[in-house]
Design an enzyme around this catalytic site. Structure first.
Site, mmCIF file in Angstrom:
data_model
loop_
_atom_site.group_PDB
_atom_site.id
_atom_site.type_symbol
_atom_site.label_atom_id
_atom_site.label_comp_id
_atom_site.label_asym_id
_atom_site.label_seq_id
_atom_site.Cartn_x
_atom_site.Cartn_y
_atom_site.Cartn_z
ATOM 1 N N HIS A 21 50.986 25.047 -6.097
ATOM 2 C CA HIS A 21 51.278 25.772 -7.344
ATOM 3 C C HIS A 21 52.137 24.910 -8.271
ATOM 4 O O HIS A 21 52.961 24.115 -7.805
ATOM 5 C CB HIS A 21 52.063 27.054 -7.058
ATOM 6 N N ALA A 68 46.518 36.604 -4.846
ATOM 7 C CA ALA A 68 47.234 37.875 -4.950
ATOM 8 C C ALA A 68 47.677 38.008 -6.402
ATOM 9 O O ALA A 68 48.003 37.012 -7.041
ATOM 10 C CB ALA A 68 48.436 37.877 -4.029
ATOM 11 N N SER A 78 47.887 33.958 -1.323
ATOM 12 C CA SER A 78 49.035 34.557 -0.638
ATOM 13 C C SER A 78 48.630 35.731 0.226
ATOM 14 O O SER A 78 48.020 36.686 -0.258
ATOM 15 C CB SER A 78 50.057 35.076 -1.647
ATOM 16 N N ASN A 87 50.273 44.764 -6.182
ATOM 17 C CA ASN A 87 51.297 45.652 -6.759
ATOM 18 C C ASN A 87 50.960 45.955 -8.211
ATOM 19 O O ASN A 87 50.364 45.114 -8.879
ATOM 20 C CB ASN A 87 52.676 44.960 -6.703
ATOM 21 N N MET A 103 49.901 33.527 -10.492
ATOM 22 C CA MET A 103 50.486 32.203 -10.719
ATOM 23 C C MET A 103 49.596 31.084 -10.194
ATOM 24 O O MET A 103 50.074 30.005 -9.846
ATOM 25 C CB MET A 103 51.862 32.132 -10.040
ATOM 26 N N SER A 104 48.293 31.332 -10.149
ATOM 27 C CA SER A 104 47.380 30.310 -9.603
ATOM 28 C C SER A 104 45.997 30.475 -10.239
ATOM 29 O O SER A 104 45.816 31.235 -11.191
ATOM 30 C CB SER A 104 47.260 30.483 -8.085
ATOM 31 N N TYR A 123 54.569 26.098 -9.887
ATOM 32 C CA TYR A 123 55.961 26.529 -9.744
ATOM 33 C C TYR A 123 56.677 25.835 -8.587
ATOM 34 O O TYR A 123 57.893 25.885 -8.485
ATOM 35 C CB TYR A 123 56.079 28.054 -9.637
ATOM 36 N N GLU A 124 55.917 25.184 -7.709
ATOM 37 C CA GLU A 124 56.552 24.403 -6.641
ATOM 38 C C GLU A 124 57.013 23.042 -7.171
ATOM 39 O O GLU A 124 57.609 22.266 -6.433
ATOM 40 C CB GLU A 124 55.568 24.204 -5.485
ATOM 41 N N HIS A 148 58.407 39.850 -3.124
ATOM 42 C CA HIS A 148 57.375 39.042 -2.476
ATOM 43 C C HIS A 148 56.935 39.696 -1.165
ATOM 44 O O HIS A 148 55.790 39.536 -0.746
ATOM 45 C CB HIS A 148 57.895 37.628 -2.230
ATOM 46 N N HIS A 183 51.713 30.887 3.022
ATOM 47 C CA HIS A 183 50.715 29.830 2.901
ATOM 48 C C HIS A 183 50.845 28.885 4.096
ATOM 49 O O HIS A 183 51.857 28.209 4.243
ATOM 50 C CB HIS A 183 50.906 29.033 1.610
HETATM 51 N N1 HPA Z 1 52.798 38.901 -10.898
HETATM 52 C C1 HPA Z 1 52.438 37.616 -10.683
HETATM 53 N N2 HPA Z 1 51.946 37.188 -9.538
HETATM 54 C C2 HPA Z 1 51.768 38.077 -8.562
HETATM 55 C C3 HPA Z 1 52.128 39.432 -8.707
HETATM 56 C C4 HPA Z 1 52.666 39.872 -9.951
HETATM 57 O O1 HPA Z 1 52.997 41.051 -10.169
HETATM 58 N N3 HPA Z 1 51.816 40.048 -7.539
HETATM 59 C C5 HPA Z 1 51.302 39.099 -6.720
HETATM 60 N N4 HPA Z 1 51.257 37.918 -7.322
#
Ligand code: HPA
Length: 288
Positions: free
Chosen positions: A96, A126, A43, A248, A224-225, A98-99, A260, A74
C-alpha cells in the site's frame, strides 16, 4: 515518492522490465506453473488462499526487492497452485502507499502475474460503505473506480512494449468478467451489489465529510488499495475484475468510530462466502 528525477536513469514503467525479469526468474526457480488467473487477496481475505491446492508459497521477503507485508491481516506470500483445478497465482497481502512504498512497488505484483502468464486478474479488498444502504458484509462487484490518491503508477518514461502511454480506461473493469461473477453469485445464492470503488491514500479512515463528498462523486465504497493496481493491470493488457467486501458503513454513516478490528472481523465472517464466490467464478471462467 520518487516519481520525478533529474538524472537520466529510467524511472516509471521504463524501469520495470528488468525488475520483472528478476522477479520472474525467482518464481521460475521454484515452479513452472503458468497461471490462468491472478488473485489479489485483501485485508482479512487471505483465507481464500486455503482453497489453493498444491501451493508453492513464496514469502514476499524471498522475492528480490519485495519487503515484508506490514499491514495487519496480510500474510505476505505469493502462492502458485490450483483453484478448482485451474492454475492460479495469488497474492496473500499487498503493498500500500500508506506503508510508504513507492507506487511502482504497489503495482509490481499484478505486473508479475501478467509476466507469469495470467491473462486475468481478480482484485479483492476490504472497504467502507459509502452507499448508506450497504451493511457490514456486503459484497460489491467493482464496476469502475475513482483514483483519488493523487498518484499514478504510469508516470515516468513509458515502455511501449509493455503498455501504451495513454491507456484507455473505458470498461477497465471487464463487463464480461463481471457478468461471470454475477452468475457465480446467482448459482450460490450469494447477494452482491455493484458499484464504484474510490481509492484514497489512507492510512486514516475518512472523515464523515469525506464520505459525504465521495457519495456526491458517485462512489459506493471507499478503501486504500486496488485502483492503482487496476490502472497498471489495464495498461499491461490484463483483464480486470474486482470484489470489494464492505466491512463497515463508512465514517459518519452510523456515528460509531471505525476500527481495524471490525474490518478484520468482517473479513473473517465473509470469508466463506468470498471463497465460494471466487471458486465458482474460476470454474465458470474455465468453462467460458
Ligand atoms: N475506509 C477505508 N478503507 C477501509 C474502510 C473504510 O471505512 N473499511 C475497510 N477498509
Amino acid at each position: 515518492m520518487a516519481q520525478h528525477s533529474a538524472d537520466s536513469t529510467p524511472h516509471g514503467p521504463a524501469a520495470w522490465r528488468s525488475r520483472l525479469d528478476t522477479l520472474e526468474a525467482a518464481v521460475r526457480a521454484r515452479t513452472a506453473l503458468v497461471p490462468r488467473l491472478g488473485i489479489v487477496l485483501g485485508s482479512g481475505l487471505g483465507g481464500l488462499a486455503d482453497e489453493i491446492d498444491h501451493p508453492v508459497a513464496i514469502p514476499f521477503t524471498e522475492l528480490p526487492g519485495w519487503p515484508a507485508a506490514t499491514a495487519p491481516g496480510h500474510a505476505g506470500k505469493l502462492l502458485l497452485g490450483e483453484l478448482a483445478g485451474i492454475p492460479v497465482v495469488a497474492l496473500q497481502g499487498r503493498f500500500h502507499l500508506y506503508e510508504g512504498h513507492p507506487v511502482g512497488l504497489v503495482v509490481q505484483p499484478v505486473l508479475l502475474m501478467r509476466r507469469l502468464g495470467a491473462p486475468v486478474v481478480v482484485l479483492t479488498n476490504a472497504s467502507g460503505g459509502v452507499d448508506a444502504s450497504y451493511r457490514a458484509g456486503t459484497l460489491m462487484l467493482i464496476t469502475d473506480h475513482l483514483n483519488l490518491t493523487g498518484v499514478n503508477p504510469l508516470i515516468g518514461s513509458n515502455d511501449e512494449s509493455m503498455g501504451p502511454r495513454f491507456p484507455d480506461m473505458v470498461d477497465a473493469w471487464d463487463p464480461a468478467l463481471r457478468a461471470l461473477l454475477r452468475r457465480a453469485a446467482g448459482d450460490l445464492d450469494i447477494p452482491v451489489e455493484e458499484g464504484i470503488y474510490a481509492q484514497l491514500l489512507g492510512p486514516n479512515y475518512e472523515t464523515p465529510a469525506e464520505v459525504r463528498m465521495l457519495r456526491t462523486m458517485g462512489a459506493s465504497a471507499v478503501g486504500m488499495s486496488t485502483a492503482l493496481e487496476a490502472v497498471a493491470a489495464r495498461w499491461a493488457g490484463l483483464r480486470v475484475a474486482g470484489i470489494s467486501l464492505v466491512t463497515n458503513p463508512g465514517a459518519g454513516v452510523t456515528g460509531e468510530p471505525l476500527t481495524h478490528e471490525e474490518v478484520l472481523a468482517a473479513g473473517e465472517a465473509a470469508g466463506p462466502r468470498m471463497r465460494a464466490l471466487v471458486r465458482r467464478f474460476v470454474e465458470l471462467l474455465a468453462e467460458a
